[in-house]
Motif scaffolding. Structure first.
Motif, PDB file in Angstrom:
ATOM      1  N   ARG A  10       0.830  -1.151   0.062  1.00 29.20           N
ATOM      2  CA  ARG A  10       0.141   0.043   0.002  1.00 29.20           C
ATOM      3  C   ARG A  10       0.967   1.342   0.013  1.00 29.20           C
ATOM      4  N   GLN A  11       1.902   1.485   0.511  1.00 31.79           N
ATOM      5  CA  GLN A  11       2.892   2.510   0.588  1.00 31.79           C
ATOM      6  C   GLN A  11       3.531   2.764  -0.568  1.00 31.79           C
ATOM      7  N   ILE A  12       3.795   1.455  -1.474  1.00 32.82           N
ATOM      8  CA  ILE A  12       4.336   1.637  -2.675  1.00 32.82           C
ATOM      9  C   ILE A  12       3.171   2.144  -3.582  1.00 32.82           C
ATOM     10  N   MET A  13       1.875   1.818  -3.545  1.00 35.42           N
ATOM     11  CA  MET A  13       0.976   2.174  -4.545  1.00 35.42           C
ATOM     12  C   MET A  13       0.711   3.619  -4.380  1.00 35.42           C
ATOM     13  N   GLU A  14       0.756   4.030  -2.957  1.00 29.35           N
ATOM     14  CA  GLU A  14       0.654   5.603  -2.673  1.00 29.35           C
ATOM     15  C   GLU A  14       1.697   6.415  -3.130  1.00 29.35           C
ATOM     16  N   LEU A  15       2.845   5.921  -3.228  1.00 25.64           N
ATOM     17  CA  LEU A  15       3.889   6.581  -3.835  1.00 25.64           C
ATOM     18  C   LEU A  15       3.882   6.580  -5.559  1.00 25.64           C
ATOM     19  N   LEU A  16       3.789   5.551  -5.766  1.00 31.84           N
ATOM     20  CA  LEU A  16       3.292   4.985  -7.297  1.00 31.84           C
ATOM     21  C   LEU A  16       2.326   6.119  -7.955  1.00 31.84           C
ATOM     22  N   SER A  17       1.186   6.217  -7.287  1.00 35.81           N
ATOM     23  CA  SER A  17       0.405   7.228  -7.651  1.00 35.81           C
ATOM     24  C   SER A  17       0.581   8.576  -7.641  1.00 35.81           C
TER      25      SER A  17
ATOM     26  N   GLU B  52      15.924  -0.768  -5.564  1.00 34.32           N
ATOM     27  CA  GLU B  52      14.813  -0.931  -6.713  1.00 34.32           C
ATOM     28  C   GLU B  52      14.428  -2.094  -6.981  1.00 34.32           C
ATOM     29  N   LYS B  53      15.389  -3.298  -6.762  1.00 29.40           N
ATOM     30  CA  LYS B  53      14.977  -4.483  -6.883  1.00 29.40           C
ATOM     31  C   LYS B  53      13.697  -4.896  -6.158  1.00 29.40           C
ATOM     32  N   THR B  54      13.764  -4.590  -4.818  1.00 26.28           N
ATOM     33  CA  THR B  54      12.755  -4.886  -4.001  1.00 26.28           C
ATOM     34  C   THR B  54      11.464  -4.296  -4.289  1.00 26.28           C
ATOM     35  N   VAL B  55      11.598  -3.094  -4.822  1.00 31.03           N
ATOM     36  CA  VAL B  55      10.340  -2.215  -5.182  1.00 31.03           C
ATOM     37  C   VAL B  55       9.865  -3.099  -6.613  1.00 31.03           C
ATOM     38  N   ARG B  56      10.610  -3.496  -7.295  1.00 27.83           N
ATOM     39  CA  ARG B  56      10.132  -4.003  -8.606  1.00 27.83           C
ATOM     40  C   ARG B  56       9.453  -5.416  -8.222  1.00 27.83           C
ATOM     41  N   ASN B  57       9.855  -6.065  -7.398  1.00 29.77           N
ATOM     42  CA  ASN B  57       9.473  -7.377  -6.950  1.00 29.77           C
ATOM     43  C   ASN B  57       8.064  -7.078  -6.549  1.00 29.77           C
ATOM     44  N   ASN B  58       7.796  -5.995  -5.663  1.00 28.07           N
ATOM     45  CA  ASN B  58       6.661  -5.810  -4.879  1.00 28.07           C
ATOM     46  C   ASN B  58       5.797  -5.261  -6.068  1.00 28.07           C
ATOM     47  N   LEU B  59       6.225  -4.448  -7.005  1.00 26.97           N
ATOM     48  CA  LEU B  59       5.287  -4.105  -7.941  1.00 26.97           C
ATOM     49  C   LEU B  59       4.649  -5.353  -8.697  1.00 26.97           C
ATOM     50  N   SER B  60       5.443  -6.289  -8.853  1.00 27.41           N
ATOM     51  CA  SER B  60       5.083  -7.475  -9.838  1.00 27.41           C
ATOM     52  C   SER B  60       3.946  -8.169  -8.859  1.00 27.41           C
ATOM     53  N   ASN B  61       4.176  -8.216  -7.535  1.00 28.94           N
ATOM     54  CA  ASN B  61       3.147  -8.602  -6.749  1.00 28.94           C
ATOM     55  C   ASN B  61       1.855  -8.086  -7.031  1.00 28.94           C
ATOM     56  N   ILE B  62       1.966  -6.728  -6.728  1.00 27.33           N
ATOM     57  CA  ILE B  62       0.821  -5.882  -6.476  1.00 27.33           C
ATOM     58  C   ILE B  62       0.154  -5.960  -8.077  1.00 27.33           C
ATOM     59  N   TYR B  63       0.924  -5.990  -9.214  1.00 26.35           N
ATOM     60  CA  TYR B  63       0.086  -5.886 -10.553  1.00 26.35           C
ATOM     61  C   TYR B  63      -0.547  -7.618 -10.562  1.00 26.35           C
TER      62      TYR B  63
ATOM     63  N   ALA C 126      10.305   3.255  -9.676  1.00 25.52           N
ATOM     64  CA  ALA C 126      10.735   2.329  -8.882  1.00 25.52           C
ATOM     65  C   ALA C 126      11.937   2.743  -8.078  1.00 25.52           C
ATOM     66  N   ARG C 127      12.871   3.443  -8.784  1.00 25.59           N
ATOM     67  CA  ARG C 127      14.064   3.867  -8.138  1.00 25.59           C
ATOM     68  C   ARG C 127      13.829   4.851  -7.108  1.00 25.59           C
ATOM     69  N   GLN C 128      12.959   5.734  -7.342  1.00 25.41           N
ATOM     70  CA  GLN C 128      12.593   6.933  -6.359  1.00 25.41           C
ATOM     71  C   GLN C 128      11.457   6.347  -5.024  1.00 25.41           C
ATOM     72  N   ILE C 129      10.820   5.251  -5.470  1.00 21.43           N
ATOM     73  CA  ILE C 129      10.068   4.768  -4.374  1.00 21.43           C
ATOM     74  C   ILE C 129      11.120   4.072  -3.337  1.00 21.43           C
ATOM     75  N   GLY C 130      12.198   3.420  -4.007  1.00 21.30           N
ATOM     76  CA  GLY C 130      13.163   2.610  -3.298  1.00 21.30           C
ATOM     77  C   GLY C 130      13.780   3.643  -2.179  1.00 21.30           C
ATOM     78  N   VAL C 131      14.331   4.871  -2.771  1.00 21.00           N
ATOM     79  CA  VAL C 131      14.923   5.875  -2.140  1.00 21.00           C
ATOM     80  C   VAL C 131      13.905   6.166  -0.743  1.00 21.00           C
ATOM     81  N   ARG C 132      12.660   6.508  -1.022  1.00 22.38           N
ATOM     82  CA  ARG C 132      12.157   7.068  -0.146  1.00 22.38           C
ATOM     83  C   ARG C 132      11.648   6.000   1.075  1.00 22.38           C
ATOM     84  N   LEU C 133      11.489   4.844   0.409  1.00 20.80           N
ATOM     85  CA  LEU C 133      11.415   3.790   1.520  1.00 20.80           C
ATOM     86  C   LEU C 133      12.663   3.011   2.131  1.00 20.80           C
ATOM     87  N   ARG C 134      13.580   3.482   1.550  1.00 20.54           N
ATOM     88  CA  ARG C 134      14.997   2.867   1.982  1.00 20.54           C
ATOM     89  C   ARG C 134      15.131   1.373   1.765  1.00 20.54           C
ATOM     90  N   VAL C 135      14.818   0.934   0.566  1.00 26.37           N
ATOM     91  CA  VAL C 135      14.736  -0.267   0.038  1.00 26.37           C
ATOM     92  C   VAL C 135      15.538  -0.507  -1.335  1.00 26.37           C
TER      93      VAL C 135
END
Length: 212
Positions: free
Chosen positions: A154-161, A177-188, A166-175
């Protein structure tokens, strides 16, 4: 996309001239070749083109007529209403509002479209969020969709919206970019979304057509 080959972009401007004659810059690391599509309309996309950029004033109508043959399309247009952005996003790879982007953002949108990312300029994201807020309340289907996601998703979706990648979201969440992309795949998968814009539209409940 291999890092050794720069992208070939076709410019479709059925109503006038392309507003950025200096794009791409000679040192653009990703875009190397631009082809101007010529009338008659609808344009036919030549072989070897990776992405089409469509600059027009009536994007929904023009996008229907553009025969892209499976090539991603990025639309540049003046409209800022959620309805137009939703309609364009269903048939294109991105939407940039005129006056709301720079050529660096355009290059990012082109590159992102080749790997399945749908880029929205800040004003386009804001229009979708405002459209969601104007709704009386998220319907039951939208609430169910949101409930499928974990707190981190949900945090990722708020930032994505908000238009972040993915890279910018990773910086915001301190994770990473690969972790963000993995999460995005699950979200999709959970949202039954084709890509990032589809997921954002479903998340915001911005369009009835996307409610399931």
């Amino acid at each position: 996309m291999g890092t050794s080959r720069k992208l070939s972009v076709a410019l479709a401007c059925p109503e006038g001239h392309w507003p950025h004659p200096d794009w791409p810059a000679p040192d653009d690391p990703y875009v190397g070749r631009v082809v101007s599509l010529r009338p008659p309309w609808p344009f036919r996309i030549p072989e070897g083109v990776d992405v089409v950029v469509l600059h027009c004033t009536e994007p929904v109508e023009e996008l229907r007529e553009l025969r892209a043959g499976g090539v991603p399309v990025i639309v540049v247009a003046p409209h800022r209403d959620a309805e137009t952005i939703v309609e364009v996003s269903r048939g294109g790879a991105g939407y940039l509002v005129e006056g709301d982007y720079c050529t660096c953002m355009l290059s990012s949108a082109v590159v992102g479209s080749t790997v399945g990312h749908t880029y929205l300029s800040p004003a386009a994201c804001a229009a979708l969020r405002e459209g969601g807020r104007r709704a009386a309340a998220p319907d039951a289907a939208t609430e169910r969709l949101r409930g499928l996601l974990s707190p981190r998703e949900r945090q990722i979706m708020e930032l994505l919206s908000t238009g972040l990648g993915a890279r910018q979201i990773g910086v915001r969440l301190r994770v990473s970019e690969k972790t963000v992309r993995n999460n995005l795949s699950n979200i999709y998968a959970k949202l039954d979304a084709r890509g990032s814009t589809d997921a954002v539209l479903r998340w915001l409940g911005a369009a009835p057509v996307l409610r399931v």
